[in-house]
Design a protein around this motif. Structure first.
Motif, PDB file in Angstrom:
ATOM      1  N   GLY A 244       9.589  -7.165   5.818  1.00  0.00           N
ATOM      2  CA  GLY A 244      10.075  -5.795   5.715  1.00  0.00           C
ATOM      3  C   GLY A 244      11.219  -5.472   6.648  1.00  0.00           C
ATOM      4  N   GLY A 245      11.913  -6.500   7.112  1.00  0.00           N
ATOM      5  CA  GLY A 245      13.058  -6.282   7.991  1.00  0.00           C
ATOM      6  C   GLY A 245      12.734  -6.230   9.468  1.00  0.00           C
ATOM      7  N   SER A 246      11.452  -6.429   9.844  1.00  0.00           N
ATOM      8  CA  SER A 246      11.083  -6.311  11.260  1.00  0.00           C
ATOM      9  C   SER A 246      11.691  -7.426  12.095  1.00  0.00           C
ATOM     10  CB  SER A 246       9.554  -6.296  11.414  1.00  0.00           C
ATOM     11  OG  SER A 246       8.978  -7.475  10.881  1.00  0.00           O
ATOM     12  N   MET A 247      11.653  -8.668  11.616  1.00  0.00           N
ATOM     13  CA  MET A 247      12.253  -9.768  12.369  1.00  0.00           C
ATOM     14  C   MET A 247      13.771  -9.629  12.395  1.00  0.00           C
ATOM     15  SD  MET A 247      10.130 -13.270  11.505  1.00  0.00           S
ATOM     16  CE  MET A 247      11.001 -14.157  12.815  1.00  0.00           C
ATOM     17  N   ALA A 248      14.361  -9.361  11.237  1.00  0.00           N
ATOM     18  CA  ALA A 248      15.820  -9.246  11.151  1.00  0.00           C
ATOM     19  C   ALA A 248      16.334  -8.117  12.048  1.00  0.00           C
ATOM     20  CB  ALA A 248      16.243  -9.013   9.707  1.00  0.00           C
ATOM     21  N   GLY A 249      15.634  -6.990  12.041  1.00  0.00           N
ATOM     22  CA  GLY A 249      16.069  -5.867  12.848  1.00  0.00           C
ATOM     23  C   GLY A 249      16.020  -6.157  14.334  1.00  0.00           C
ATOM     24  N   SER A 250      14.936  -6.799  14.781  1.00  0.00           N
ATOM     25  CA  SER A 250      14.797  -7.095  16.210  1.00  0.00           C
ATOM     26  C   SER A 250      15.830  -8.112  16.684  1.00  0.00           C
ATOM     27  CB  SER A 250      13.385  -7.618  16.500  1.00  0.00           C
ATOM     28  OG  SER A 250      12.422  -6.616  16.244  1.00  0.00           O
ATOM     29  N   ILE A 251      16.018  -9.171  15.908  1.00  0.00           N
ATOM     30  CA  ILE A 251      16.962 -10.218  16.309  1.00  0.00           C
ATOM     31  C   ILE A 251      18.391  -9.688  16.310  1.00  0.00           C
ATOM     32  CG2 ILE A 251      17.909 -12.486  15.682  1.00  0.00           C
ATOM     33  CD1 ILE A 251      15.118 -13.173  14.560  1.00  0.00           C
ATOM     34  N   SER A 252      18.717  -8.836  15.356  1.00  0.00           N
ATOM     35  CA  SER A 252      20.085  -8.311  15.271  1.00  0.00           C
ATOM     36  C   SER A 252      20.410  -7.378  16.432  1.00  0.00           C
ATOM     37  CB  SER A 252      20.290  -7.581  13.941  1.00  0.00           C
ATOM     38  OG  SER A 252      19.475  -6.421  13.870  1.00  0.00           O
ATOM     39  N   ARG A 253      19.387  -6.783  17.040  1.00  0.00           N
ATOM     40  CA  ARG A 253      19.633  -5.866  18.161  1.00  0.00           C
ATOM     41  C   ARG A 253      19.939  -6.598  19.459  1.00  0.00           C
ATOM     42  NH1 ARG A 253      15.699  -2.714  15.399  1.00  0.00           N
ATOM     43  NH2 ARG A 253      13.956  -3.681  16.496  1.00  0.00           N
ATOM     44  N   GLN A 254      19.665  -7.913  19.511  1.00  0.00           N
ATOM     45  CA  GLN A 254      19.945  -8.699  20.703  1.00  0.00           C
ATOM     46  C   GLN A 254      21.305  -9.360  20.534  1.00  0.00           C
ATOM     47  OE1 GLN A 254      20.093  -9.852  24.008  1.00  0.00           O
ATOM     48  NE2 GLN A 254      17.893  -9.462  23.810  1.00  0.00           N
ATOM     49  N   SER A 255      22.257  -8.967  21.348  1.00  0.00           N
ATOM     50  CA  SER A 255      23.633  -9.446  21.173  1.00  0.00           C
ATOM     51  C   SER A 255      23.796 -10.917  21.541  1.00  0.00           C
ATOM     52  CB  SER A 255      24.587  -8.601  22.026  1.00  0.00           C
ATOM     53  OG  SER A 255      24.224  -8.673  23.394  1.00  0.00           O
ATOM     54  N   SER A 256      22.891 -11.467  22.336  1.00  0.00           N
ATOM     55  CA  SER A 256      23.043 -12.858  22.773  1.00  0.00           C
ATOM     56  C   SER A 256      21.781 -13.671  22.500  1.00  0.00           C
ATOM     57  CB  SER A 256      23.387 -12.903  24.268  1.00  0.00           C
ATOM     58  OG  SER A 256      22.382 -12.228  25.016  1.00  0.00           O
ATOM     59  N   SER A 257      21.334 -13.673  21.247  1.00  0.00           N
ATOM     60  CA  SER A 257      20.128 -14.416  20.898  1.00  0.00           C
ATOM     61  C   SER A 257      20.367 -15.918  21.004  1.00  0.00           C
ATOM     62  CB  SER A 257      19.695 -14.085  19.462  1.00  0.00           C
ATOM     63  OG  SER A 257      18.631 -14.931  19.058  1.00  0.00           O
ATOM     64  N   PRO A 258      19.435 -16.657  21.623  1.00  0.00           N
ATOM     65  CA  PRO A 258      19.594 -18.107  21.696  1.00  0.00           C
ATOM     66  C   PRO A 258      19.209 -18.819  20.398  1.00  0.00           C
ATOM     67  CG  PRO A 258      17.557 -17.464  22.767  1.00  0.00           C
ATOM     68  CD  PRO A 258      18.245 -16.189  22.354  1.00  0.00           C
ATOM     69  N   LEU A 259      18.584 -18.084  19.473  1.00  0.00           N
ATOM     70  CA  LEU A 259      18.123 -18.705  18.227  1.00  0.00           C
ATOM     71  C   LEU A 259      19.286 -19.259  17.419  1.00  0.00           C
ATOM     72  CD1 LEU A 259      15.259 -16.455  16.802  1.00  0.00           C
ATOM     73  CD2 LEU A 259      15.139 -18.904  17.211  1.00  0.00           C
ATOM     74  N   GLU A 260      19.148 -20.514  17.035  1.00  0.00           N
ATOM     75  CA  GLU A 260      20.138 -21.156  16.171  1.00  0.00           C
ATOM     76  C   GLU A 260      19.616 -21.348  14.754  1.00  0.00           C
ATOM     77  OE1 GLU A 260      21.115 -24.780  18.124  1.00  0.00           O
ATOM     78  OE2 GLU A 260      21.944 -23.798  19.910  1.00  0.00           O
ATOM     79  N   SER A 261      18.300 -21.508  14.611  1.00  0.00           N
ATOM     80  CA  SER A 261      17.740 -21.709  13.279  1.00  0.00           C
ATOM     81  C   SER A 261      16.287 -21.256  13.225  1.00  0.00           C
ATOM     82  CB  SER A 261      17.829 -23.188  12.868  1.00  0.00           C
ATOM     83  OG  SER A 261      16.986 -23.987  13.675  1.00  0.00           O
ATOM     84  N   ILE A 262      15.885 -20.800  12.056  1.00  0.00           N
ATOM     85  CA  ILE A 262      14.487 -20.445  11.779  1.00  0.00           C
ATOM     86  C   ILE A 262      14.107 -21.112  10.465  1.00  0.00           C
ATOM     87  CG2 ILE A 262      12.809 -18.605  11.418  1.00  0.00           C
ATOM     88  CD1 ILE A 262      14.718 -16.686  12.792  1.00  0.00           C
TER      89      ILE A 262
END
Length: 321
Positions: A244-262
């Motif tokens: 429902g957009g919960s993961m996408a919304g949280s990750i997009s709010r972090q300007s410097s996410s270390p995540l490269e792949s899910i």
């Protein structure tokens, strides 16, 4: 200490017993059969707080050390929730040995996770009075927070060990030696001895963590809900979904996410596969809004326990981009 390491192996990698106890975690002492109706967020805190302490401990991990986080089933759900929380900065640090920098999780693998498909709406649900007797019993036991581990404890040592081994033999019959494969359920009921095999070792492990003093298992009722619906049949859902957009919304709010792949994995015979459509939708949203590489794969010849059913394919998906 050993608490976070034990929790990591048991919860993030899939076993849902989580019998850890610690004087440093006030939540642990409050989780009991008589007091188990926590909000989902409090139950999630019970698992994620010690895990966060582990990953931020600068005496264990270097500050910029790349980490791959893999979770299975309930562990997959909690791994996804942890990714949400660290990007929302909802977990704070206090110890001098803990880093305030977001853990450097570069790859997130969710294997047969619960939680992407939202709960069916009230009008889609089948009322418990219309369920068959077996499902009504499950509904009553779940509502009373009676856990499978409690049943094993009630059986005692000998009967409990045989019951666990018999259940494993029926659920994962290929996980055995050639001699073990010829074992029947009646043989196991009679308590016949066989040479130790993978099945024996796994049964011993599951039995002993099941009869250990209970704590985290009582949070299951607060995190998950089994629902029978008119369109989807019977399934287990998270009270706080990942989709429902919960993961996408949280990750997009972090300007410097270390995540490269899910990466999200399901087996082609996986009873959790009904979460796949919602998982694909969430991964597409993350890729389009956050620029993070995402993928959803179906592992052939595998059920919910894909790491046992098709371990070579599962291993490749872990190691490959």
């Amino acid at each position: 200490g050993t608490l976070p390491a034990r929790w990591t192996c048991r919860s993030i990698f899939g076993n849902n017993n989580n019998n850890h106890q610690s004087s440093s975690s006030s939540s642990a002492s409050r989780l009991s059969f008589c007091n188990s109706k926590f909000s989902p967020s409090r139950a999630i805190d019970f698992f994620l707080d010690p895990f966060d302490q582990l990953l931020r401990d600068t005496t264990i991990f270097e500050k910029d050390e790349p980490l791959w986080l893999c979770g299975h089933s309930l562990g997959g759900y909690l791994a996804g929730k942890y990714a949400i929380r660290i990007h929302d900065n909802q977990i704070t640090t206090s110890s001098k040995h803990r880093s305030a920098v977001i853990p450097n999780i570069t790859k997130l693998i969710l294997a047969s996770p619960v939680g992407f498909q939202p709960l069916p709406s009230p009008h889609e649900r089948i009322e418990s009075s219309h369920l068959n007797p077996a499902l009504r019993l499950v509904d009553a036991l779940w509502s009373a927070n009676f856990t499978p581990q409690a049943l094993v404890r009630m059986m005692g040592s000998s009967r409990g060990q045989r019951a666990v081994k018999r259940a494993l033999h029926e659920r994962i019959p290929h996980l055995s030696s050639e001699q073990q494969q010829s074992t029947t359920s009646s043989d196991l009921e009679e308590g016949k001895d066989y040479p130790s095999s993978e099945l024996d070792l796994l049964a011993q492990y599951l039995y002993h963590i099941s009869v250990a003093p209970a704590s985290g298992e009582y949070a299951m009722n607060s995190l998950l809900e089994p629902v029978a619906s008119k369109g989807s049949g019977v399934g287990v859902y998270a009270r706080e979904p990942l989709g429902g957009g919960s993961m996408a919304g949280s990750i997009s709010r972090q300007s410097s996410s270390p995540l490269e792949s899910i990466k999200v994995l399901f087996g082609d015979k996986d009873w959790m596969q009904f979460h796949e459509p919602a998982a694909r939708k969430e991964m597409l949203s993350i890729e389009s809004t956050c620029g993070i590489k995402t993928a959803v794969h179906i592992i052939p010849e595998a059920g919910h326990h894909m790491y046992l059913d098709n371990s070579p394919c599962f291993g490749r998906h872990i190691l490959e981009d």
